[in-house]
Design a protein around this motif. Structure first.
Motif, PDB file in Angstrom:
ATOM      1  N   ARG A   1     -97.738 -40.248  26.148  1.00  0.00           N
ATOM      2  CA  ARG A   1     -96.866 -39.652  25.131  1.00  0.00           C
ATOM      3  C   ARG A   1     -97.642 -39.344  23.857  1.00  0.00           C
ATOM      4  O   ARG A   1     -97.446 -38.300  23.227  1.00  0.00           O
ATOM      5  CB  ARG A   1     -95.709 -40.609  24.829  1.00  0.00           C
ATOM      6  CG  ARG A   1     -94.638 -40.020  23.952  1.00  0.00           C
ATOM      7  CD  ARG A   1     -93.321 -40.769  24.087  1.00  0.00           C
ATOM      8  NE  ARG A   1     -93.495 -42.213  24.030  1.00  0.00           N
ATOM      9  CZ  ARG A   1     -93.435 -42.938  22.907  1.00  0.00           C
ATOM     10  NH1 ARG A   1     -93.196 -42.344  21.758  1.00  0.00           N
ATOM     11  NH2 ARG A   1     -93.602 -44.227  22.937  1.00  0.00           N
TER      12      ARG A   1
ATOM     13  N   SER B   1     -91.434 -34.156  25.332  1.00  0.00           N
ATOM     14  CA  SER B   1     -90.344 -35.086  25.059  1.00  0.00           C
ATOM     15  C   SER B   1     -90.434 -36.236  26.056  1.00  0.00           C
ATOM     16  O   SER B   1     -90.929 -36.076  27.178  1.00  0.00           O
ATOM     17  CB  SER B   1     -89.001 -34.380  25.181  1.00  0.00           C
ATOM     18  OG  SER B   1     -88.789 -33.956  26.511  1.00  0.00           O
ATOM     19  N   GLN B   2     -89.939 -37.385  25.627  1.00  0.00           N
ATOM     20  CA  GLN B   2     -89.986 -38.549  26.480  1.00  0.00           C
ATOM     21  C   GLN B   2     -89.261 -38.252  27.800  1.00  0.00           C
ATOM     22  O   GLN B   2     -89.682 -38.682  28.869  1.00  0.00           O
ATOM     23  CB  GLN B   2     -89.292 -39.707  25.754  1.00  0.00           C
ATOM     24  CG  GLN B   2     -89.911 -41.039  26.018  1.00  0.00           C
ATOM     25  CD  GLN B   2     -89.559 -42.067  24.952  1.00  0.00           C
ATOM     26  OE1 GLN B   2     -89.013 -41.731  23.903  1.00  0.00           O
ATOM     27  NE2 GLN B   2     -89.878 -43.315  25.214  1.00  0.00           N
ATOM     28  N   ARG B   3     -88.192 -37.490  27.678  1.00  0.00           N
ATOM     29  CA  ARG B   3     -87.418 -37.122  28.852  1.00  0.00           C
ATOM     30  C   ARG B   3     -88.251 -36.347  29.862  1.00  0.00           C
ATOM     31  O   ARG B   3     -88.259 -36.661  31.062  1.00  0.00           O
ATOM     32  CB  ARG B   3     -86.237 -36.267  28.379  1.00  0.00           C
ATOM     33  CG  ARG B   3     -85.226 -35.946  29.423  1.00  0.00           C
ATOM     34  CD  ARG B   3     -84.161 -35.054  28.794  1.00  0.00           C
ATOM     35  NE  ARG B   3     -83.417 -34.348  29.810  1.00  0.00           N
ATOM     36  CZ  ARG B   3     -83.876 -33.286  30.456  1.00  0.00           C
ATOM     37  NH1 ARG B   3     -85.074 -32.802  30.181  1.00  0.00           N
ATOM     38  NH2 ARG B   3     -83.153 -32.711  31.367  1.00  0.00           N
TER      39      ARG B   3
END
Lengths: 136, 136
Positions: A59, A66-68
């Motif tokens: 990350r 995005s983390q998603r």
DNA sequence: TAGTGCTGGTCTCTTTTTGAGACCACCACT
DNA sequence: AGTGGTGGTCTCAAAAAGAGACCAGCACTA
């Protein structure tokens, strides 16, 4: 025209013949390529080819993901057999992602494209600028 | 681990050093790769590497692409300098798309990935099936 | 002469994908 | 008792993609 392209030409003929309708709809190469063609897939493959990384490290390495999407792309790469996911029982638990043998093998091929991009990104940017200047 | 990967490892170090923040956000390779990473880009490159095609021919060759995405993907490939678009003054006018020199050059690299996919698509499908069976 | 088809698109509407950000439990450290 | 780091998931908004109608112009056919 070099021999690679001539070679491919015959491969394409095969696909078209096999698929029956003279088109690409059943091409088995498509699903593999599409697995790599995600916006983030090749970037994560590049990172993991360098060394294994943990979720948070990836990350930070790719700050605009995005983390998603990081979760989802890693899941897809794992599902396709390119990436291995290992949970270590630290507190809190940490998760390490690394390339499998299949992943390393695929990256060997992807690497050619990356090398090309390194050598030619200025040519592409130039073409883009010329096109935008001409077309508005 | 083969020499290509070791070589890339040093390249990645360079990117991280150059970008200043130790991450991939400014990597110039990204924009080139993303241009090729569209859902339809590589497929159209494959088709056009075989031979020049007209709009309607491409639409028939890739039946599950929408006319809208065919237009847009060809436009993007043209903008990046991979594809040449030529209008012939027939009635009705016909439009032919072909690879430029840059496009052929890029396809040479993409070709490696395609060959890998040809050889390994069953391994990928197998991994996918195993994963789905294990995870539900 | 009216109808049909082919050309390469564009426009609109709906559905899918992606991005932004809040939220979570758990534990260590201060 | 508060703060921070772990690896996520959930919700909602924005962007991208898919489906299909529509278009002008000409050829061919009935």
């Amino acid at each position: 025209m070099d021999s690679k392209i001539v070679n491919l030409r015959s491969k394409l003929e095969v696909y078209k013949a096999v698929s029956g309708g003279g088109n690409f709809s059943n091409c088995p190469v498509r699903e593999v390529i599409q697995g790599v063609s995600g916006k983030w897939s090749s970037l994560l493959m590049m990172a993991l080819a360098e060394q294994p990384y943990r979720f948070g490290e990836l990350r930070r390495l790719v700050p605009d993901i995005s983390q998603r999407m990081l979760t989802q792309t890693l899941y897809d790469l794992q599902r396709d057999g390119y990436v291995h996911r290992e949970v270590f029982p630290t507190k809190p638990p940490s998760v390490e992602y690394s390339l499998t043998d299949l992943g390393h093998s695929m990256f060997g091929a992807l690497h050619q494209l990356i090398l090309w991009a390194e050598l030619n990104h200025d040519a592409v940017r130039g073409a883009r600028a010329d096109f935008d200047a001409a077309q508005g």
